[in-house]
Write an enzyme that holds these catalytic residues in place. Structure first.
Site, PDB file in Angstrom:
ATOM      1  N   LYS B  61      -1.955  -8.409  -3.619  1.00 30.75           N
ATOM      2  CA  LYS B  61      -1.516  -8.370  -2.712  1.00 30.75           C
ATOM      3  C   LYS B  61      -1.131  -9.141  -1.586  1.00 30.75           C
ATOM      4  O   LYS B  61      -1.641 -10.164  -1.500  1.00 30.75           O
ATOM      5  CB  LYS B  61      -2.323  -6.929  -2.082  1.00 30.75           C
ATOM      6  CG  LYS B  61      -1.720  -6.191  -1.124  1.00 30.75           C
ATOM      7  CD  LYS B  61      -3.121  -5.666  -0.997  1.00 30.75           C
ATOM      8  CE  LYS B  61      -2.776  -4.694   0.484  1.00 30.75           C
ATOM      9  NZ  LYS B  61      -3.928  -3.287   0.835  1.00 30.75           N
ATOM     10  N   SER B 136      -3.044   1.270   0.592  1.00 31.43           N
ATOM     11  CA  SER B 136      -2.222   0.170   0.685  1.00 31.43           C
ATOM     12  C   SER B 136      -1.724  -0.429  -0.087  1.00 31.43           C
ATOM     13  O   SER B 136      -0.988  -1.043   0.058  1.00 31.43           O
ATOM     14  CB  SER B 136      -2.429  -0.622   2.271  1.00 31.43           C
ATOM     15  OG  SER B 136      -3.433  -1.306   1.984  1.00 31.43           O
ATOM     16  N   SER B 160      -7.342   1.189   0.454  1.00 32.57           N
ATOM     17  CA  SER B 160      -6.773   0.995  -0.523  1.00 32.57           C
ATOM     18  C   SER B 160      -6.088   0.593  -1.572  1.00 32.57           C
ATOM     19  O   SER B 160      -4.967  -0.278  -2.213  1.00 32.57           O
ATOM     20  CB  SER B 160      -6.395  -0.242   0.955  1.00 32.57           C
ATOM     21  OG  SER B 160      -5.396   0.431   2.164  1.00 32.57           O
TER      22      SER B 160
END
Lengths: 113, 465
Positions: B61, B136, B160
């Site tokens: 990420k 996210s 997330s």
């Protein structure tokens, strides 16, 4: 006795409810300035509605009796300490490379005065 | 034990295979937009030649530092920032041979549940391109579900990792707070967040966690992982009675099915109560935004990031750089966080939220005295559509209720694909006591045997044949 506790709870709650309309444009402007954000008139309108909606929702927390509870500020119970000794740090140059403007090893910003 | 499918093992040591995989990865990513940067060879040199992950590709990420990739956090503010160093968790995986092949899209700074808040790119759900991948860590989940990588790292501040994993039909582990070093993770809400893993198989997630965890001198809040002494043969699962309210029809159906299936699989299922559940979303957003307002103060355009060059003085430089560089959701959370910390309001919001956090921890402690694990839905809705046809930002926040509880309590949780409803994957999650990761892996593995992560329409292994 029971009555007075309830009455107290009600006062507290009504004060909070009054606080929400207090999140007017002026309050939002002050908050934005504290956070170093500049908001346009249009943004103020938009954010005011969203902030109000959430603050109103946060009022739900007032229903809960938290009288005898200690706050949880962090989950790690014991502080982990280390010796106060010098250690090598070899990334200074790499970190400086990220600066938008450099003069030798100084980060340049506009005039302070 | 087989941790990972054969075709992933030593991929970077097989030039022919590697070439075919790159071609597949590029074409798959064109459809879903999981990556902000896809450069399989960029950091290959940083990976050890041997280890359990020898030549295995993985994605990270883009709020986790990997040198020499960028570190954009999905923000205009950091769109050109190159990462000067590598996060400890990533370094550990590289030391066992894993190869970082790219950085994945996310809601800006991890703030959101759909990856729509990325200022840099759009990621879609591999199951239905008109739907969000969750967030996210939406890019990481989509990349795994599309078969581009066997696993990817994400960060879990309020769900997330688990929520996008659920939306994309793969596994998502949020470890116990502190067990994985946060060094190199761009801070959003420091007391809540942890680096986690999204994977196609339970065993892969387990292996990745076993490599990543451990105390780190570079993260003061990191802890040595102390697994629970024993994993019982027979597991008891608690179902909070508070969980069945306000669920979307498909989630409710899947939740009921999962309860029944667990019973058939030999779990003992019993009702429990987490009375504080009604207050977790409030407490979570007060604490998360308060911490965010402090953590994001560093983005001032002075030492790194995009700068408003025409500013006449430092004050203006900071104001303009922040106002232009940060997106709406980030600004909203900074405003809220600044407000709840303002003098006069702290007791009503921040302090009260922290006390509620204590109540949540106590509720879980009490629950775990009678059960080994807790089962909850991951999210109140199935994967939703983009923009106006989807879920408004406020409803998205309310739906964080089941995920953000684990962050407030600091306990580990793992989401798993539980069923398919109307062609979309639905995820459930197990929650365990602190350091109870092995309980999560065991329970998820038992369920995986009868319902393995389904292959998304984009998923393919043809390149390996």
């Amino acid at each position: 006795m029971m009555f007075s506790i309830r009455a107290c709870g009600l006062t507290l709650r009504s004060r909070l409810c009054l606080m929400c309309p207090g999140m007017d444009r002026e309050e939002l402007y002050i908050t934005a300035h504290l956070a170093r954000l500049e908001l346009s008139e249009e943004e103020i309108d938009r954010f005011q509605a969203a902030v109000l909606q959430l603050l109103k929702y946060f009022d739900k927390m007032m229903e809960m009796d938290v009288e005898n509870l200690k706050p949880t500020t962090q989950l790690i119970e014991n502080n982990r300490l280390r010796e106060d000794v010098l250690s090598d740090y070899d990334m200074t140059d790499q970190l400086l490379q990220s600066a938008p403007e450099l003069e030798e090893r100084f980060v340049v910003i506009p005039n302070v005065l | 034990m087989i941790y990972i499918e054969d075709h992933w093992q030593g991929l970077f040591l097989k030039p022919q295979q590697l070439k075919k995989w790159k071609k597949y990865a590029n074409s798959a990513d064109k459809k879903i937009g999981a990556f902000l940067q896809f450069k399989p060879d960029l950091a290959h040199i940083s990976s050890a030649e041997h280890g359990e992950l020898e030549g295995v590709p993985f994605a990270v990420k883009d709020n986790i530092a990997v040198r020499p990739f960028k570190l954009t956090c999905g923000s205009r503010m950091l769109k050109s920032l190159n990462s000067p160093y590598t996060a400890t968790a990533v370094k550990k995986l590289q030391a066992r041979g894993g190869v970082v092949v790219g950085k994945t899209n996310l809601d800006e700074f991890g703030m959101g549940s759909s990856t729509e808040n990325s200022s840099l790119a759009k990621t879609v759900n591999p199951w239905d391109l008109s739907r969000v991948p969750g967030g996210s860590s939406g890019g990481s989940a989509a990349a795994v579900a599309a078969g581009i990588v066997p696993f990817a790292l994400g960060s879990d501040t309020g769900g997330s990792v688990r929520q996008p994993a659920a939306f994309c039909g793969v596994y998502g582990l949020k470890p116990t707070y502190g067990t994985v070093s946060r060094y190199g993770l761009v801070a959003y809400a420091s007391s809540l967040e942890v680096i986690g893993v999204i994977a196609k198989r339970v065993d892969t997630a387990r292996m990745v966690f076993s490599i990543m965890h451990g105390q780190d001198d570079l993260d003061h809040s990191s802890l040595e992982y102390q697994p629970l002494p024993e994993v019982p043969e027979h597991l008891t699962v608690g179902i909070p009675i508070e969980c069945s309210r306000d669920l979307h029809y498909d989630i409710d159906k899947s939740f009921k099915k999962t309860k029944d299936t667990l019973g058939e699989l030999g779990f003992t299922v019993q009702e429990i109560s987490i009375p504080s559940l009604d207050y977790v979303v409030s407490a979570y957003y007060v604490i998360a935004t308060a911490e965010a307002s402090a953590n994001l103060a560093r983005f001032d355009g002075i030492r790194f990031g995009e700068r408003a060059i025409e500013a006449d003085n430092p004050e203006e430089l900071i104001l303009l750089s922040r106002s232009r560089g940060l997106g709406d959701e980030v600004k909203l959370r900074i405003l809220l966080g600044t407000y709840v910390l303002r003098s006069g309001f702290q007791d009503q919001y921040y302090l009260r939220a922290q006390k509620i956090r204590t109540a949540i921890r106590m509720d879980f402690e009490k629950a775990y005295s009678g059960v080994d694990l807790i089962l909850m839905p991951v999210y109140s809705y199935p994967p939703f559509k983009f923009g106006g046809d989807g879920l408004d930002p406020f409803s998205q926040k309310l739906a964080d209720i089941f995920t953000c509880t684990a962050n407030l309590a600091g306990i580990p949780a793992m989401s798993f694909p539980a069923s398919m409803e109307n062609g979309l994957p639905i995820g459930m999650q197990f929650l365990a006591p602190p350091f109870g990761e092995e309980l999560l892996f065991k329970a998820c593995s038992i369920f995986e045997k009868i319902f393995p992560a389904p292959d998304s329409p984009i998923y393919s292994t043809e390149w390996s044949e």
